[in-house]
Design an enzyme around this catalytic site. Sequence first.
Site, PDB file in Angstrom:
ATOM      1  N   CYS A  20      33.330  35.156  -1.103  1.00  0.00           N
ATOM      2  CA  CYS A  20      33.384  35.213   0.373  1.00  0.00           C
ATOM      3  C   CYS A  20      32.045  34.863   0.989  1.00  0.00           C
ATOM      4  CB  CYS A  20      33.771  36.610   0.847  1.00  0.00           C
ATOM      5  SG  CYS A  20      35.470  37.024   0.491  1.00  0.00           S
TER       6      CYS A  20
HETATM    7  C1  BEZ Z   1      34.889  37.345  -3.802  1.00  0.00           C
HETATM    8  O1  BEZ Z   1      34.845  36.990  -2.622  1.00  0.00           O
HETATM    9  O2  BEZ Z   1      34.009  37.071  -4.609  1.00  0.00           O
HETATM   10  C2  BEZ Z   1      36.048  38.153  -4.278  1.00  0.00           C
HETATM   11  C3  BEZ Z   1      36.718  38.993  -3.395  1.00  0.00           C
HETATM   12  C4  BEZ Z   1      37.758  39.764  -3.849  1.00  0.00           C
HETATM   13  C5  BEZ Z   1      38.168  39.676  -5.169  1.00  0.00           C
HETATM   14  C6  BEZ Z   1      37.514  38.805  -6.044  1.00  0.00           C
HETATM   15  C7  BEZ Z   1      36.442  38.036  -5.598  1.00  0.00           C
END
Ligand code: BEZ
Length: 198
Positions: free
Chosen positions: A32
Amino acid sequence: MARPSRCGQSWRWPAHRRGLLSSHPKDFTPVCTTEPGEVWRLKGEFDKRDAKVIGLSVDPLGSHERWVSDIADATGHALNFPLIADSDRKVAGLYGMIHPNASDTLTVRSVFVIGSDKKVKLTITYPASTGRNFEEILRVLDSFRLTAGYSVATPVNWHERDDVIIVTSVSDEDAKEKFPKGFRAVKPYLRFTPQPKL
Ligand code: BEZ
């Protein structure tokens, strides 16, 4: 820097503008954190296509504010689009962003393109572990703009300068008039013509 905005705040929507609603599963997660920097880089491209981006994550506003400064630290770019603090998951629920097979609380990574008529035109869903390809979204926005103005559709892997397909509701006779650059028929229902806006 755009401040995160509360859900329910009014958002003016000029004619022809498209909206891009993109869900981030959670603040302070690695994938994210990489995405807003890319949206920052592509802002000029979204502006050219009259598309306005809004993000969403189920964390509260205070968390967003802290995450936004982390994003600036990590990517070198300030957030340049609003981020909905959907802590009651109202928007996430309405848009079906929570998939119980994935998580009861976090959203998957959804993208919605919303037309100027406020109808959803496109949905793409990625698992939380896969970052989006925003270049693909730009490609789709180009297709929308073209197919809205001409009786055409865009073929597989199409990009702006490529030939397009004449829709089957246009007869060969009418196609000769509508598409003065001509067309080639691979099948009676598959006719290619040069991109009409070029
Ligand atoms: C991420 O944004 O890295 C992420 C968010 C939720 C689950 C897995 C990865």
